[in-house]
Motif scaffolding. Structure first.
Motif, PDB file in Angstrom:
ATOM      1  N   ALA A   3       0.849  -1.189   0.000  1.00 45.54           N
ATOM      2  CA  ALA A   3       0.000   0.000   0.000  1.00 45.54           C
ATOM      3  C   ALA A   3       0.885   1.240   0.000  1.00 45.54           C
ATOM      4  N   ILE A   4       0.486   2.214  -0.788  1.00 49.91           N
ATOM      5  CA  ILE A   4       1.206   3.488  -0.876  1.00 49.91           C
ATOM      6  C   ILE A   4       0.204   4.593  -0.590  1.00 49.91           C
ATOM      7  N   ARG A   5       0.583   5.510   0.294  1.00 50.32           N
ATOM      8  CA  ARG A   5      -0.278   6.632   0.659  1.00 50.32           C
ATOM      9  C   ARG A   5       0.268   7.909   0.052  1.00 50.32           C
ATOM     10  N   GLY A   6      -0.616   8.879  -0.082  1.00 52.00           N
ATOM     11  CA  GLY A   6      -0.192  10.177  -0.561  1.00 52.00           C
ATOM     12  C   GLY A   6      -1.290  11.204  -0.413  1.00 52.00           C
ATOM     13  N   ALA A   7      -0.898  12.462  -0.493  1.00 52.37           N
ATOM     14  CA  ALA A   7      -1.870  13.549  -0.383  1.00 52.37           C
ATOM     15  C   ALA A   7      -1.262  14.831  -0.931  1.00 52.37           C
ATOM     16  N   THR A   8      -2.153  15.729  -1.277  1.00 53.41           N
ATOM     17  CA  THR A   8      -1.765  17.060  -1.716  1.00 53.41           C
ATOM     18  C   THR A   8      -2.894  18.016  -1.390  1.00 53.41           C
ATOM     19  N   THR A   9      -2.676  19.273  -1.621  1.00 52.19           N
ATOM     20  CA  THR A   9      -3.728  20.270  -1.430  1.00 52.19           C
ATOM     21  C   THR A   9      -3.848  21.105  -2.703  1.00 52.19           C
ATOM     22  N   VAL A  10      -4.986  21.767  -2.819  1.00 51.88           N
ATOM     23  CA  VAL A  10      -5.200  22.679  -3.945  1.00 51.88           C
ATOM     24  C   VAL A  10      -5.532  24.064  -3.401  1.00 51.88           C
ATOM     25  N   SER A  11      -5.230  25.061  -4.188  1.00 55.71           N
ATOM     26  CA  SER A  11      -5.434  26.440  -3.749  1.00 55.71           C
ATOM     27  C   SER A  11      -6.892  26.872  -3.842  1.00 55.71           C
ATOM     28  N   LYS A  94       1.502  -3.991  -6.902  1.00 55.02           N
ATOM     29  CA  LYS A  94       2.473  -5.091  -6.845  1.00 55.02           C
ATOM     30  C   LYS A  94       3.861  -4.465  -6.826  1.00 55.02           C
ATOM     31  N   VAL A  95       4.454  -4.444  -5.641  1.00 58.03           N
ATOM     32  CA  VAL A  95       5.782  -3.870  -5.433  1.00 58.03           C
ATOM     33  C   VAL A  95       6.590  -4.906  -4.662  1.00 58.03           C
ATOM     34  N   PRO A  96       7.799  -5.210  -5.095  1.00 59.83           N
ATOM     35  CA  PRO A  96       8.608  -6.185  -4.362  1.00 59.83           C
ATOM     36  C   PRO A  96       8.766  -5.800  -2.898  1.00 59.83           C
ATOM     37  N   ILE A  97       8.750  -6.794  -2.050  1.00 60.97           N
ATOM     38  CA  ILE A  97       8.860  -6.577  -0.612  1.00 60.97           C
ATOM     39  C   ILE A  97      10.166  -5.871  -0.253  1.00 60.97           C
ATOM     40  N   SER A  98      11.199  -6.065  -1.061  1.00 60.84           N
ATOM     41  CA  SER A  98      12.498  -5.453  -0.785  1.00 60.84           C
ATOM     42  C   SER A  98      12.592  -3.995  -1.259  1.00 60.84           C
ATOM     43  N   ALA A  99      11.635  -3.566  -2.070  1.00 65.55           N
ATOM     44  CA  ALA A  99      11.688  -2.206  -2.613  1.00 65.55           C
ATOM     45  C   ALA A  99      11.214  -1.182  -1.582  1.00 65.55           C
ATOM     46  N   PRO A 100      11.904  -0.062  -1.478  1.00 66.97           N
ATOM     47  CA  PRO A 100      11.413   0.990  -0.569  1.00 66.97           C
ATOM     48  C   PRO A 100      10.122   1.592  -1.119  1.00 66.97           C
ATOM     49  N   ILE A 101       9.280   2.020  -0.224  1.00 72.31           N
ATOM     50  CA  ILE A 101       8.036   2.693  -0.606  1.00 72.31           C
ATOM     51  C   ILE A 101       8.200   4.176  -0.302  1.00 72.31           C
ATOM     52  N   HIS A 102       7.852   4.991  -1.277  1.00 72.01           N
ATOM     53  CA  HIS A 102       7.882   6.441  -1.095  1.00 72.01           C
ATOM     54  C   HIS A 102       6.438   6.920  -1.039  1.00 72.01           C
ATOM     55  N   HIS A 103       5.983   7.274   0.157  1.00 70.60           N
ATOM     56  CA  HIS A 103       4.662   7.865   0.313  1.00 70.60           C
ATOM     57  C   HIS A 103       4.792   9.330  -0.094  1.00 70.60           C
ATOM     58  N   ILE A 104       3.851   9.821  -0.877  1.00 68.87           N
ATOM     59  CA  ILE A 104       3.983  11.129  -1.508  1.00 68.87           C
ATOM     60  C   ILE A 104       3.059  12.147  -0.829  1.00 68.87           C
ATOM     61  N   TYR A 105       3.635  13.110  -0.163  1.00 73.83           N
ATOM     62  CA  TYR A 105       2.872  14.181   0.481  1.00 73.83           C
ATOM     63  C   TYR A 105       3.410  15.510  -0.040  1.00 73.83           C
ATOM     64  N   LEU A 106       2.566  16.233  -0.784  1.00 74.84           N
ATOM     65  CA  LEU A 106       2.972  17.468  -1.440  1.00 74.84           C
ATOM     66  C   LEU A 106       2.223  18.675  -0.887  1.00 74.84           C
ATOM     67  N   ARG A 107       2.759  19.828  -1.205  1.00 69.69           N
ATOM     68  CA  ARG A 107       2.163  21.110  -0.825  1.00 69.69           C
ATOM     69  C   ARG A 107       1.880  21.127   0.681  1.00 69.69           C
TER      70      ARG A 107
END
Length: 133
Positions: A3-11, A94-107
């Motif tokens: 699972a990958i999480r992320g968020a952003t905002t809008v003006s 589907k991401v390999p268990i060994s791969a780092p996950i980058h959760h994306i939080y912007l603005r």
């Protein structure tokens, strides 16, 4: 599956502002996680109640390879004093268990999870749980 999480905002609550924020968020997701659309199983987008001009899935669907991904748009539960004009996602891929996950939080959403501003490595207990899934 990871699972990958992320968020952003809008003006502002406009189609253009929402389109720009969602596009930026998904571009960053793909780039930082080296994620290909065929690896994405599903996406749930949530938006705060002050954003109602366009569905984030409607923005994502025309992206190359995204037309067959299961997507759902929901309204984020309102909590008094919470971040306004916010778009979040939860992606299963589907991401390999060994791969780092980058959760994306912007603005302004970067303030929601400052601890996730770096790649997330699995702990041994997380690895054991995820390998059983």
């Amino acid at each position: 599956m990871r699972a990958i999480r992320g968020a952003t905002t809008v003006s502002e609550n406009t189609i253009e502002a929402i389109r720009g924020a969602v596009t930026e968020l998904l571009d960053e997701l793909e780039r930082r996680n080296q994620l290909e659309p065929q690896d994405i199983i599903s996406v749930t987008f949530s938006v705060t109640r002050d954003l109602d001009m366009i569905f984030p899935a409607a923005i994502a669907r025309p992206r190359p390879g995204w037309d067959n991904i299961a997507m759902l748009d929901v309204q984020q539960m309102h909590v008094e004093g919470s971040l306004q004009r916010c778009i979040r996602f939860l992606i299963h891929a589907k991401v390999p268990i060994s791969a780092p996950i980058h959760h994306i939080y912007l603005r302004h959403a970067a303030n929601l999870r400052p601890d996730w501003s770096f790649p997330q490595s699995l702990t041994a207990s997380q690895s054991a749980v995820e390998s059983k899934v």
